[in-house]
Design an enzyme around this catalytic site. Structure first.
Site, PDB file in Angstrom:
ATOM      1  N   HIS A  94      49.308  39.523  37.545  1.00 44.24           N
ATOM      2  CA  HIS A  94      48.069  40.022  36.923  1.00 44.24           C
ATOM      3  C   HIS A  94      47.839  41.468  37.392  1.00 44.24           C
ATOM      4  CE1 HIS A  94      43.879  40.452  35.799  1.00 44.24           C
ATOM      5  NE2 HIS A  94      44.028  39.387  35.026  1.00 44.24           N
ATOM      6  N   GLU A 166      48.507  42.368  28.573  1.00 40.13           N
ATOM      7  CA  GLU A 166      47.158  42.690  29.021  1.00 40.13           C
ATOM      8  C   GLU A 166      47.098  44.174  29.372  1.00 40.13           C
ATOM      9  OE1 GLU A 166      44.875  38.993  30.298  1.00 40.13           O
ATOM     10  OE2 GLU A 166      45.695  39.906  32.090  1.00 40.13           O
TER      11      GLU A 166
HETATM   12  C1  PEP Z   1      42.091  38.717  32.567  1.00 35.00           C
HETATM   13  O1  PEP Z   1      41.600  38.761  33.684  1.00 35.00           O
HETATM   14  O2  PEP Z   1      43.263  38.369  32.415  1.00 35.00           O
HETATM   15  C2  PEP Z   1      41.258  39.088  31.436  1.00 35.00           C
HETATM   16  C3  PEP Z   1      41.788  39.104  30.238  1.00 35.00           C
HETATM   17  O3  PEP Z   1      39.946  39.379  31.738  1.00 35.00           O
HETATM   18  P1  PEP Z   1      38.825  39.851  30.695  1.00 35.00           P
HETATM   19  O4  PEP Z   1      38.851  38.902  29.541  1.00 35.00           O
HETATM   20  O5  PEP Z   1      37.569  39.809  31.448  1.00 35.00           O
HETATM   21  O6  PEP Z   1      39.213  41.233  30.268  1.00 35.00           O
END
Ligand code: PEP
Length: 258
Positions: A94, A166
């Site tokens: 992450h 992400e």
């Molecule tokens: C995450 O922590 O993987 C995430 C997607 O958080 P958020 O939805 O708060 O951006």
């Protein structure tokens, strides 16, 4: 493979709020059948949340695992330990860990190995920072993250993996990716993993998901993308109604075969 919806509760809750939210998930998500629902509570509450979800379709993920199997790693939690409690998945690499805790690709790679060793499916997070995006390095960053973290992993291409795109600038804030920008990234991930292993491996063993400030208002724009296999939700997973709405939108699109 079914579409997946993952809740990452991070370090946001205490004992009371975490068990209450788990009870709410259990009650509210009963009708969700098309999606695979996965929750990542904090380590200390895994056991209790696991007991609450017992007998439901909700699965458990660890928010991380150690890069070694066992030994002198004070404070770390092994893949074997969380597997024993019932985790079928683990979030690996992450951006909050990569950036705030200096997690390296070598560590990420070790963690994926440990997941496979323990019989779990890794949810590998990849994505560029805003500086990298401004320098037009998004593609090269993702390719490097994929190669460096997966290349030396034993178990692939036989095992499953989830790739969570992400973008770092979109996680934990109010900015999110324009859903139209997702298709080229999905294509890039498919091309890279197909070149490393095979297209058959990609089609059968890989799910490509998105995460980054998704809420119930923008979720349909993501769910409507046919190539997207799921969503990873942080902040919006702390609110049962928000999460339920994201799930029911996903359910509707998935029932339509989208
Ligand atoms: C995450 O922590 O993987 C995430 C997607 O958080 P958020 O939805 O708060 O951006």
């Amino acid at each position: 493979m079914r579409r997946i919806l993952i809740a990452n509760w991070k370090m946001n809750l205490n004992h009371q709020t975490q068990t209450q939210l788990a009870e709410d998930f259990k009650k509210r998500l009963k009708k969700i059948k098309q999606l695979e629902i996965v929750v990542a509570p904090s380590f200390v509450h895994l056991q209790e949340v696991s007991e609450i979800f017992n007998g439901t379709n909700i699965k458990l993920a660890a928010q991380d695992v150690a890069f070694e199997k066992s030994g002198a790693f004070t404070g770390e939690v092994s893949a074997g330990e969380v597997r024993e409690i019932g985790c079928q998945y683990a979030i690996i690499g992450h951006s909050e860990r990569r950036i705030k805790l200096n997690e390296t690709e070598k560590m990420v790679s070790g963690k994926i190995n440990q997941c496979y060793g323990a019989g779990m499916i890794p949810i590998l997070c990849v994505g560029e920072t805003s500086e990298e995006r401004m320098r037009n390095e998004t593609e090269s960053v993702i390719i490097k993250q994929l190669y460096d973290s997966i290349y030396k992993v034993s178990g692939l291409p036989e095992k499953e993996i989830i790739i969570a795109y992400e973008p770092v600038w979109a996680v934990g804030g109010s900015q999110f990716l324009d859903p139209d920008e997702l298709a080229p990234i999905a294509f890039l991930v498919k091309k890279t993993l197909s070149a490393m292993y095979s297209e058959k491996f990609y089609n059968n063993n890989v799910r490509f998901i998105y995460g980054g400030s998704v809420n119930s208002i923008i979720a349909p724009a993501f769910w409507s993308a046919k190539f997207l296999d799921g969503l990873l939700i942080g902040a919006a997973s702390l609110d049962i109604e928000e999460f339920y709405n994201i799930a029911s939108e996903g359910e509707t699109f998935s029932a339509r075969g989208q």
